[in-house]
Design a protein around this motif. Structure first.
Motif, PDB file in Angstrom:
ATOM      1  N   PHE A 244       0.819  -1.212   0.000  1.00 13.39           N
ATOM      2  CA  PHE A 244       0.000   0.000   0.000  1.00 13.39           C
ATOM      3  C   PHE A 244       0.854   1.264   0.000  1.00 13.39           C
ATOM      4  O   PHE A 244       0.409   2.312  -0.470  1.00 13.39           O
ATOM      5  N   ASP A 245       2.074   1.188   0.538  1.00 15.78           N
ATOM      6  CA  ASP A 245       3.017   2.301   0.382  1.00 15.78           C
ATOM      7  C   ASP A 245       3.276   2.554  -1.099  1.00 15.78           C
ATOM      8  O   ASP A 245       3.279   3.688  -1.573  1.00 15.78           O
ATOM      9  N   VAL A 247       1.365   1.623  -3.704  1.00 15.29           N
ATOM     10  CA  VAL A 247       0.151   2.068  -4.399  1.00 15.29           C
ATOM     11  C   VAL A 247      -0.024   3.576  -4.252  1.00 15.29           C
ATOM     12  O   VAL A 247      -0.332   4.282  -5.230  1.00 15.29           O
ATOM     13  N   LEU A 248       0.190   4.089  -3.030  1.00 17.37           N
ATOM     14  CA  LEU A 248       0.014   5.522  -2.805  1.00 17.37           C
ATOM     15  C   LEU A 248       1.025   6.330  -3.608  1.00 17.37           C
ATOM     16  O   LEU A 248       0.682   7.352  -4.224  1.00 17.37           O
ATOM     17  N   PRO A 311      -0.136   3.819   4.774  1.00 20.48           N
ATOM     18  CA  PRO A 311      -1.356   4.629   4.548  1.00 20.48           C
ATOM     19  C   PRO A 311      -2.615   3.865   4.948  1.00 20.48           C
ATOM     20  O   PRO A 311      -2.653   2.633   4.919  1.00 20.48           O
ATOM     21  N   LEU A 316      -5.890   5.991   0.828  1.00 16.51           N
ATOM     22  CA  LEU A 316      -5.705   5.381  -0.486  1.00 16.51           C
ATOM     23  C   LEU A 316      -6.874   5.711  -1.415  1.00 16.51           C
ATOM     24  O   LEU A 316      -6.687   6.091  -2.567  1.00 16.51           O
ATOM     25  N   LYS A 319      -6.742   9.428  -2.610  1.00 17.21           N
ATOM     26  CA  LYS A 319      -5.706   9.751  -3.589  1.00 17.21           C
ATOM     27  C   LYS A 319      -5.954   9.056  -4.928  1.00 17.21           C
ATOM     28  O   LYS A 319      -5.673   9.625  -5.987  1.00 17.21           O
ATOM     29  N   LEU A 320      -6.460   7.844  -4.902  1.00 15.84           N
ATOM     30  CA  LEU A 320      -6.785   7.164  -6.155  1.00 15.84           C
ATOM     31  C   LEU A 320      -7.890   7.905  -6.903  1.00 15.84           C
ATOM     32  O   LEU A 320      -7.845   8.070  -8.120  1.00 15.84           O
ATOM     33  N   ILE A 346     -12.716   1.049  -1.051  1.00 14.80           N
ATOM     34  CA  ILE A 346     -11.938   1.890  -1.963  1.00 14.80           C
ATOM     35  C   ILE A 346     -12.700   1.965  -3.287  1.00 14.80           C
ATOM     36  O   ILE A 346     -12.713   0.994  -4.051  1.00 14.80           O
TER      37      ILE A 346
END
Length: 793
Positions: A244-245, A247-248, A311, A316, A319-320, A346
């Motif tokens: 996930f780090d 992905v962000l 995050p 997430l 920001k996505l 999400i």
């Protein structure tokens, strides 16, 4: 349709007495009236109403017109206006120099009156040949080694398949493992350069890292293949990964990644394990929450991996959505349900099952792409708290789905339509304008909706200070006078000065009570009562009315009295707080002149049965009463006397409420009937049963003939008793003899069996033993320095 609904609401509020909340709201200003209900209007006409009563200026438009208001009414309505609406595009890649439009309109302004909805339409279309940017984010932990081997030529194969769907396709690549701190990775000095030392299955690997951006989005698929071939796996300590780090960073570092403005953004996340999420970083001493910013250095490595926590899912998702990125979870089957649950948290996320060696990755991406392109879902950004939004979707089948803001099963080029209704619940504390945004999930396009509030009346800006309509001592606004200090009255006609409270106290029924009981206006020490939809308000202090009395089943004073100042004045023949109790007892008297059949009392014209088991309008039915059988005996005797003919005049009178059934045998265990019997003059017993039918009649089941017994013969009884005793004695002797015989036979058989098993003759005794026994012992001894071997007997 909307106009028709408003007409129905207005008709219902005006036709049904007591439902007019406009007039009963006691609004004291035009602005207060507008807040009561969207159908309420305010009359600003000066000479509206009469001197001795106050007609509410806040009412339905039809009522105000009927009361003589004319056209001087304030009743604003909510409205919407399209400010910018560019047409939808048909293709994506062929429109060079032009923005691709997939949503229309782009800007709308709405003006809202609280409680009054306004509606606008919007359309969304997935255009053909839309550019696609796909960033492949791969887990390079040790368990993904076989997957890495299988995607060496992924770029070429994936580009071939994607170009069947779009002529403008770009591909990028990045990798992740986990934070390079304990307890997430091996941090001992011996593992700094090779964390796989001592691992027999794979002894060599690269050091652990958080995220590396390896290849910006490009249409050169050979570069992708070359970059993939360079990669080597690493090894972390715990099972979850730091994906996930990555992905962000891939979402927010849009310049370094190379996301295009007009393109579909796909982020493929491949892993075979669960992810770390927010607060897991505390295990490694990371207490600073993630700031949601880009932290890639010149080498495109994530520099804040060991400084900030992982995050959260909310961060997430935010920001996505900000960057219009569709996240595709490509995960192994045993973790599918976990990531499936993530998709609910999400927006714009899909999940597909990845084979253990990633062999199906190309088909997985194609399936996810088709899934994303086949649905449109609206998301709302920055919605004000005092707004309600209602959605109705019209999808490719042409059917409207109220309450739904999502269409699925679309084909490329299909248009989805949405009807959006906006309603304000209240007015803001100060004049302001809000803007919220509607955006399809994963789209760049959006619709900006500007909101203003219609909470003021037009007549409020036309103030007339010291108006002659207010005797020159007040400000005239919207048909009312706001008196200056020292003046009072509906037209400020009374000067009070220092004794203002004296005038007001003359309008109070008692000290501490409200002016005119809260149901009128005090004008120069005299109350002018309000008009009410419920009835008339009257009295010196407006303390009385003709509608606040007790009711019975919704009827005022039960319809048998008049309401006067909160108390029912009953008509003759009725008593009680709500006049529901009749004093007439004739309805309780039966044909014999008895009141409630002497089994109860007459209360308010109805019998209240007190005898246990009694029921009926006159308490005439009582199966369990002691005289239940005697009341039916006359009918039965009459029928027997006249050979069962109920058409006889006498029997017809006695049996008028009975249903007769003749039987040969009476069922005595019937739980629903009462068994009755009596002795006839001939010493016979006549039996019948009695039960109540739902129709109100009684059911009598009667024997055809009474049961008559014969006198018993004494000699016959004596012989029967003696014979019975002899038979019993003989039977007992026979049983005893049989038992003795059986016992003797068993004993004899047992003896014979033991005798046949004997294994010896009479002359030989198996217990006999000889008196002398001989035992031989081998030994060696030394005597006089000589050795001897021998035996002893």
């Amino acid at each position: 349709q909307k106009k028709r609904n408003h007409e129905l609401i207005g008709a219902s509020l005006s036709c049904f007495k007591g439902l007019n909340i406009c007039a009963s709201g006691s609004a004291t200003s035009c602005e207060e009236c507008l807040l009561i209900h969207p159908k309420c209007a305010w009359c600003s006409k000066e000479d509206f109403g009469s001197p001795r009563s106050v007609i509410s200026r806040c009412d339905l438009r039809a009522n105000l017109m009927r009361n003589g208001c004319g056209g001087q009414m304030e009743s604003p309505a909510s409205s919407s206006r399209v400010l910018r609406s560019l047409p939808l595009s048909s293709k994506g890649s062929g429109s060079a120099g032009w923005d691709v439009i997939q949503m229309t309109p782009q800007e709308i302004a709405v003006n809202l009156r609280p409680g009054d909805k306004t509606t606008f339409q919007l359309q969304v279309r997935q255009v053909e040949d839309y550019p696609v940017d796909l960033y492949y984010l791969m887990d390079l932990s040790l368990s993904m080694k076989d997957d890495l081997d299988n995607i060496r030529n992924l770029g070429t194969k994936l580009a071939e398949e994607m170009r069947k769907l779009t002529s403008n396709f770009r591909l990028g690549f990045g990798s992740f493992v986990d934070k390079d701190i304990s307890p997430f990775s091996y941090t001992a000095p011996r593992y700094q350069t090779n964390p796989c030392i001592g691992y027999k299955l794979f002894p060599n690997c690269v050091p652990s890292f958080g995220f590396r951006h390896l290849l910006p989005l490009t249409d050169k698929v050979d570069s992708f293949n070359e970059e993939v071939r360079k990669q080597r796996v690493s090894r972390n300590r715990d099972a979850p990964e730091g994906g996930f780090d990555a992905v962000l960073q891939a979402a927010v570092c849009k310049e370094k990644i190379g996301w295009r403005k007009d393109a579909l953004h796909l982020l493929v996340f491949t892993t075979d394990d669960v992810p770390h999420i927010a607060l897991d970083g505390k295990l490694g001493g990371l207490v600073q929450p993630h700031d949601g910013q880009c932290h890639l250095n010149e080498a495109n490595e994530y520099t804040a991996s060991n400084q900030m926590d992982y995050p959260s899912l909310a961060l997430l998702g935010e920001k996505l959505a900000d960057n219009n990125i569709n996240l595709i979870f490509a995960v192994t089957k045993n973790h599918y349900m976990l990531y499936k649950n993530f998709t609910a948290l999400i927006p714009g996320t899909t999940v597909e099952i990845l084979d253990g060696d990633s062999k199906n990755i190309i088909q997985l991406i194609i399936n996810a792409y088709n899934s994303i392109r086949s649905k449109v879902e609206l998301s709302v950004w920055d919605q004000p708290e005092d707004l309600n939004l209602f959605f109705t979707a019209t999808c490719q089948d042409g059917v409207s789905y109220p309450g739904q803001r999502k269409c699925e099963g679309l084909k490329i080029g299909d248009t989805a339509s949405f009807e959006v209704s906006v309603e304000a619940r209240s007015c803001p504390s100060r004049h302001m304008e809000h803007v919220f945004t509607l955006r399809p999930v994963g789209f760049r396009d959006s619709l900006a909706v500007g909101v203003t509030y219609n909470c003021t009346c037009g007549c409020s800006v036309k103030l007339k200070p010291n108006s002659t309509s207010c005797s020159g001592s007040g400000t005239y606004v919207c048909g009312l006078c706001e008196c200056n200090a020292g003046y009072l009255g509906t037209r400020c006609e009374c000067q009070d000065g220092e004794n203002q409270s004296v005038y007001q106290n003359l309008c109070r029924e008692a000290e501490g009570k409200p002016l005119c009981s809260g149901r009128g206006e005090c004008s120069c020490n005299q109350c002018s009562c309000f008009e009410s939809e419920f009835g008339k308000i009257y009295g010196t202090f407006c303390e009385c009315d003709n509608f606040s009395c007790a009711r019975n089943k919704g009827v005022l004073c039960s319809g048998h009295g008049e309401c006067h100042c909160g108390e029912c004045k009953c008509h003759a023949g009725y008593i009680g707080d709500n006049c529901n109790c009749s004093t007439d007892i004739s309805t309780c008297r039966n044909k014999d002149g008895q009141i409630c059949s002497d089994r109860g009392h007459c209360l308010c014209g109805q019998c209240q049965c007190t005898e246990p088991g009694a029921f009926g309008e006159m308490c005439e039915k009582c199966p369990t009463c002691p005289d239940a059988c005697s009341t039916k005996r006359d009918c039965v005797e009459c029928l027997l006397l006249h050979s069962g003919k109920p058409d006889n005049q006498t029997c017809h009178s006695l049996c008028r409420d009975e249903v007769i059934t003749w039987v040969d045998t009476i069922v005595k265990d019937d739980q629903e009937a009462v068994l009755c019997f009596y002795k006839t003059p001939k010493d016979c017993v006549m039996m019948f049963t009695y039960a109540e039918l739902p129709s109100g009649k009684s059911s009598l089941t009667v024997l055809r003939e009474p049961e008559c017994g014969n006198t018993p013969n004494a000699m016959t009884i004596l012989l029967a008793v003696v014979g019975s005793i002899l038979l019993v004695g003989l039977a007992l002797l026979a049983i005893w003899k049989l038992l003795v015989t059986i016992h003797d036979r068993r004993e004899f058989a047992k003896f014979q069996s033991e005798r046949s098993r004997a294994r010896y003759e009479m002359a030989s005794n198996p217990l006999y033993r000889k008196p002398i026994s001989t035992h031989t012992v081998d030994f060696t001894f030394n005597k006089f320095n000589k050795s001897y071997n021998g035996t002893v007997d």
